[in-house]
Design a protein around this motif. Structure first.
Motif, PDB file in Angstrom:
ATOM      1  N   PRO A 210       0.807  -1.124   0.032  1.00 30.05           N
ATOM      2  CA  PRO A 210      -0.152  -0.135  -0.112  1.00 30.05           C
ATOM      3  C   PRO A 210       1.003   1.196  -0.060  1.00 30.05           C
ATOM      4  CG  PRO A 210       0.057  -0.996   1.948  1.00 30.05           C
ATOM      5  CD  PRO A 210       0.568  -1.927   1.085  1.00 30.05           C
ATOM      6  N   VAL A 211       0.520   2.236  -0.538  1.00 28.72           N
ATOM      7  CA  VAL A 211       1.182   3.502  -0.856  1.00 28.72           C
ATOM      8  C   VAL A 211       0.721   4.415   0.278  1.00 28.72           C
ATOM      9  CG1 VAL A 211       1.572   5.501  -2.263  1.00 28.72           C
ATOM     10  CG2 VAL A 211       1.663   3.408  -3.337  1.00 28.72           C
ATOM     11  N   ARG A 212       1.873   5.110   0.862  1.00 25.65           N
ATOM     12  CA  ARG A 212       1.595   5.954   1.893  1.00 25.65           C
ATOM     13  C   ARG A 212       2.679   7.477   1.397  1.00 25.65           C
ATOM     14  NH1 ARG A 212       2.856   5.320   8.332  1.00 25.65           N
ATOM     15  NH2 ARG A 212       1.647   7.132   9.198  1.00 25.65           N
ATOM     16  N   ALA A 213       2.007   8.292   1.390  1.00 27.85           N
ATOM     17  CA  ALA A 213       2.793   9.535   0.629  1.00 27.85           C
ATOM     18  C   ALA A 213       4.015   9.671   2.074  1.00 27.85           C
ATOM     19  CB  ALA A 213       2.052  10.958   0.658  1.00 27.85           C
ATOM     20  N   THR A 214       5.032   9.892   1.397  1.00 31.32           N
ATOM     21  CA  THR A 214       6.485  10.342   2.019  1.00 31.32           C
ATOM     22  C   THR A 214       6.139  11.326   2.971  1.00 31.32           C
ATOM     23  OG1 THR A 214       7.899   9.103   0.808  1.00 31.32           O
ATOM     24  CG2 THR A 214       8.775  10.740   2.245  1.00 31.32           C
ATOM     25  N   ALA A 215       5.384  12.445   2.196  1.00 29.35           N
ATOM     26  CA  ALA A 215       5.228  13.691   2.958  1.00 29.35           C
ATOM     27  C   ALA A 215       4.491  13.498   4.149  1.00 29.35           C
ATOM     28  CB  ALA A 215       4.584  14.579   1.991  1.00 29.35           C
ATOM     29  N   GLN A 216       3.421  12.736   4.338  1.00 28.97           N
ATOM     30  CA  GLN A 216       2.505  12.357   5.198  1.00 28.97           C
ATOM     31  C   GLN A 216       3.260  11.865   6.512  1.00 28.97           C
ATOM     32  OE1 GLN A 216      -0.684   9.750   4.425  1.00 28.97           O
ATOM     33  NE2 GLN A 216      -1.254   9.507   6.430  1.00 28.97           N
ATOM     34  N   VAL A 217       4.100  10.861   6.078  1.00 33.49           N
ATOM     35  CA  VAL A 217       4.917  10.193   7.184  1.00 33.49           C
ATOM     36  C   VAL A 217       6.155  11.096   7.719  1.00 33.49           C
ATOM     37  CG1 VAL A 217       6.654   8.329   7.427  1.00 33.49           C
ATOM     38  CG2 VAL A 217       4.774   7.828   5.885  1.00 33.49           C
ATOM     39  N   LEU A 218       6.522  12.140   6.817  1.00 29.61           N
ATOM     40  CA  LEU A 218       7.406  12.806   7.287  1.00 29.61           C
ATOM     41  C   LEU A 218       6.937  14.031   8.656  1.00 29.61           C
ATOM     42  CD1 LEU A 218       9.600  13.767   4.356  1.00 29.61           C
ATOM     43  CD2 LEU A 218      10.594  12.864   6.543  1.00 29.61           C
ATOM     44  N   VAL A 219       5.612  14.476   8.123  1.00 27.89           N
ATOM     45  CA  VAL A 219       4.917  15.303   8.924  1.00 27.89           C
ATOM     46  C   VAL A 219       4.627  14.526  10.275  1.00 27.89           C
ATOM     47  CG1 VAL A 219       2.822  16.769   9.044  1.00 27.89           C
ATOM     48  CG2 VAL A 219       4.231  16.759   7.147  1.00 27.89           C
ATOM     49  N   GLU A 220       4.170  13.287  10.083  1.00 27.84           N
ATOM     50  CA  GLU A 220       3.762  12.663  11.370  1.00 27.84           C
ATOM     51  C   GLU A 220       5.100  12.510  12.366  1.00 27.84           C
ATOM     52  OE1 GLU A 220       2.112   9.009  10.166  1.00 27.84           O
ATOM     53  OE2 GLU A 220       0.114   9.989   9.314  1.00 27.84           O
ATOM     54  N   VAL A 221       6.177  12.278  11.650  1.00 25.11           N
ATOM     55  CA  VAL A 221       7.436  12.029  12.492  1.00 25.11           C
ATOM     56  C   VAL A 221       7.644  13.465  13.172  1.00 25.11           C
ATOM     57  CG1 VAL A 221       9.860  11.622  12.710  1.00 25.11           C
ATOM     58  CG2 VAL A 221       8.298  10.160  11.314  1.00 25.11           C
ATOM     59  N   ILE A 222       7.647  14.482  12.402  1.00 27.16           N
ATOM     60  CA  ILE A 222       7.921  15.799  13.153  1.00 27.16           C
ATOM     61  C   ILE A 222       6.740  16.087  14.197  1.00 27.16           C
ATOM     62  CG2 ILE A 222       7.916  18.299  12.578  1.00 27.16           C
ATOM     63  CD1 ILE A 222       9.045  17.622   9.793  1.00 27.16           C
ATOM     64  N   ASP A 223       5.616  15.799  13.895  1.00 30.28           N
ATOM     65  CA  ASP A 223       4.522  16.109  14.853  1.00 30.28           C
ATOM     66  C   ASP A 223       4.787  15.322  16.311  1.00 30.28           C
ATOM     67  OD1 ASP A 223       3.185  17.929  13.173  1.00 30.28           O
ATOM     68  OD2 ASP A 223       1.857  16.377  12.507  1.00 30.28           O
ATOM     69  N   GLU A 224       5.286  14.052  15.973  1.00 27.62           N
ATOM     70  CA  GLU A 224       5.619  13.250  17.412  1.00 27.62           C
ATOM     71  C   GLU A 224       6.671  13.862  18.203  1.00 27.62           C
ATOM     72  OE1 GLU A 224       6.260   9.114  16.595  1.00 27.62           O
ATOM     73  OE2 GLU A 224       4.610   8.900  15.328  1.00 27.62           O
ATOM     74  N   ALA A 225       7.371  14.564  17.753  1.00 28.39           N
ATOM     75  CA  ALA A 225       8.579  15.129  18.413  1.00 28.39           C
ATOM     76  C   ALA A 225       8.349  16.006  19.645  1.00 28.39           C
ATOM     77  CB  ALA A 225       9.735  15.820  17.530  1.00 28.39           C
ATOM     78  N   ARG A 226       8.602  16.018  20.545  1.00 23.50           N
ATOM     79  CA  ARG A 226       8.333  16.794  21.712  1.00 23.50           C
ATOM     80  C   ARG A 226       9.428  17.547  22.285  1.00 23.50           C
ATOM     81  NH1 ARG A 226       4.515  16.314  19.732  1.00 23.50           N
ATOM     82  NH2 ARG A 226       2.398  15.852  20.372  1.00 23.50           N
ATOM     83  N   HIS A 227      10.652  17.014  22.257  1.00 24.13           N
ATOM     84  CA  HIS A 227      11.850  17.472  22.863  1.00 24.13           C
ATOM     85  C   HIS A 227      12.964  17.579  21.720  1.00 24.13           C
ATOM     86  CE1 HIS A 227       9.915  16.680  26.803  1.00 24.13           C
ATOM     87  NE2 HIS A 227       9.852  15.426  26.314  1.00 24.13           N
ATOM     88  N   GLU A 228      13.111  16.742  21.053  1.00 23.49           N
ATOM     89  CA  GLU A 228      14.235  16.897  19.821  1.00 23.49           C
ATOM     90  C   GLU A 228      13.958  16.133  18.646  1.00 23.49           C
ATOM     91  OE1 GLU A 228      18.877  15.063  20.705  1.00 23.49           O
ATOM     92  OE2 GLU A 228      17.382  13.599  19.963  1.00 23.49           O
ATOM     93  N   LEU A 229      14.266  16.735  17.509  1.00 25.11           N
ATOM     94  CA  LEU A 229      14.357  16.342  16.030  1.00 25.11           C
ATOM     95  C   LEU A 229      15.535  16.602  15.393  1.00 25.11           C
ATOM     96  CD1 LEU A 229      12.324  15.359  14.009  1.00 25.11           C
ATOM     97  CD2 LEU A 229      11.971  17.566  13.385  1.00 25.11           C
ATOM     98  N   LEU A 230      16.025  15.350  14.867  1.00 23.13           N
ATOM     99  CA  LEU A 230      17.388  15.569  14.059  1.00 23.13           C
ATOM    100  C   LEU A 230      16.599  14.636  12.579  1.00 23.13           C
ATOM    101  CD1 LEU A 230      19.693  13.690  16.718  1.00 23.13           C
ATOM    102  CD2 LEU A 230      19.445  16.092  16.294  1.00 23.13           C
ATOM    103  N   ALA A 231      17.461  15.567  11.800  1.00 25.55           N
ATOM    104  CA  ALA A 231      17.082  15.301  10.027  1.00 25.55           C
ATOM    105  C   ALA A 231      18.440  15.418   9.515  1.00 25.55           C
ATOM    106  CB  ALA A 231      16.002  15.864   9.790  1.00 25.55           C
TER     107      ALA A 231
END
Length: 363
Positions: A210-231
């Motif tokens: 099943p296809v899931r937009a990469t943009a959607q996944v990236l936004v979800e990962v960013i939205d999960e962050a509460r303290h630190e995000l490294l990219a």
């Protein structure tokens, strides 16, 4: 170490913290050459009554939050060292203390984090650990510091305080995120940290994947962050959905570090504006690039593409941070939640920063 007077205990703690800090600096230096030194930091703990320092993480968290809100350390008993034991810089709970709810850690950072003489216990040099002092009983039980200073009334509790058994090896397992655990706590931790791995495909779909937009996944990962995000990304272009998610992360206090390629580093393979320019509108975002040596300049590229949120969620894939990659291309990736992979990826990036392999840049 045992002292009967709380005042004397506090004085000895400040002095001993300088010794333990020196041990930790030496351990880091040697660990880069000899892995037998191990990744566990040298730490010192202050194990005293609740009237002096907090017993539990939630209590310490409230004290830090109150200090930041009132701009006063009057009730911040969690702060037991007023100067950095390594460099002597002044410390306050309202400016230099943080709490990590995911790991239930209280972190104290030295404010001297810039320049050639920056402190090894600043946020830049010791992200996720800070000054190696523990003043909350809960952390002391879970992390079993190398040196423990306590009042005699605490030692008198040993036969009745079950948590103290953790200090003497009565543990079930060592968790990389939470320290030493035993019994039902260890079982609960294993349930929370169960590893989940999912593939992410963008582009044409098939019944097999099943296809899931990469943009959607990236936004979800960013939205999960509460303290630190490294990219990390090779190419980057302004993309409203990602920019909005990064800006919202900054607004809720997430520390974001982005590693990008540069036009010079790409050797003519990238055109247009610098990839770093895609993030100029995101407040507080720290940009980094690979500081190549002359021998590496012509043939090497910063080609890693990943995002790590709070060292718990890792998205690793082929997509750059551009609209084409996120929405239109055929891209593949893996989303990992829990386990060792997210933590190790984040620690690798932080270590590259500390060693100077990655350097700060301005867009």
């Amino acid at each position: 170490m045992r002292y009967t007077l709380r005042l004397l205990t506090a004085q000895q703690f400040q002095r001993a913290a300088a010794l333990v800090s020196a041990c930790e600096v030496l351990r880091r230096e040697e660990f880069a050459r000899d892995r037998r030194w191990g990744p566990t930091p040298f730490r010192i703990g202050l194990w005293v009554g609740a009237s002096v320092s907090p017993n539990w993480f939630d209590e310490a968290k409230e004290q830090i939050a109150e200090a930041k809100e009132s701009a006063s350390d009057k009730h911040a008993r969690v702060l037991q060292v007023l100067t950095c034991p390594w460099c002597g810089s002044g410390l306050t709970a309202r400016s230099n203390m943080e709490y990590d709810e995911g790991r239930r850690r209280i972190l104290l950072y030295c404010p001297r984090g810039e320049g050639e003489d920056r402190c090894p216990f600043s946020r830049r040099e010791a992200l996720g650990e800070g000054i190696p002092v523990l003043t909350v009983d809960e952390e002391i039980y879970r992390l079993a510091p190398s040196l423990l200073i306590a009042t005699v009334d605490k030692f008198a509790q040993l036969p009745w305080n079950g948590y103290a058994g953790l200090l003497f090896g009565r543990v079930t397992e060592l968790c990389p995120r939470h320290g030493y655990l035993r019994g039902y706590v260890a079982a609960g931790r294993r349930a929370r940290d169960t590893v989940r791995v999912r593939t992410v495909w963008s582009g044409p779909s098939t019944p097999a994947a099943p296809v899931r937009a990469t943009a959607q996944v990236l936004v979800e990962v960013i939205d999960e962050a509460r303290h630190e995000l490294l990219a990390m990304t090779y190419a980057a272009r302004p993309y409203p959905a990602l920019t909005r998610a990064l800006t919202e992360a900054a607004d809720r206090g997430v520390r974001t570090h982005m590693v990008v390629e540069t036009l010079a580093g790409a050797g003519g393979l990238l055109s247009g504006k610098e990839p770093a320019d895609a993030f100029v509108s995101v407040p507080g975002l720290h940009l980094w690039a690979w500081a190549r040596g002359p021998a590496e300049q012509a043939r090497s590229r910063q080609h890693a593409k990943l995002a790590v949120a709070d060292r718990r969620t890792l998205f690793l894939g082929s997509a750059n941070l551009t609209e084409s990659a996120a929405r239109r291309n055929i891209e593949a990736g893996v989303l990992v939640t829990g386990g060792e992979a997210p933590r190790r990826a984040a620690e690798h990036i932080v270590e590259l920063q500390r060693l100077g392999v990655l350097r700060r840049i301005q867009p």
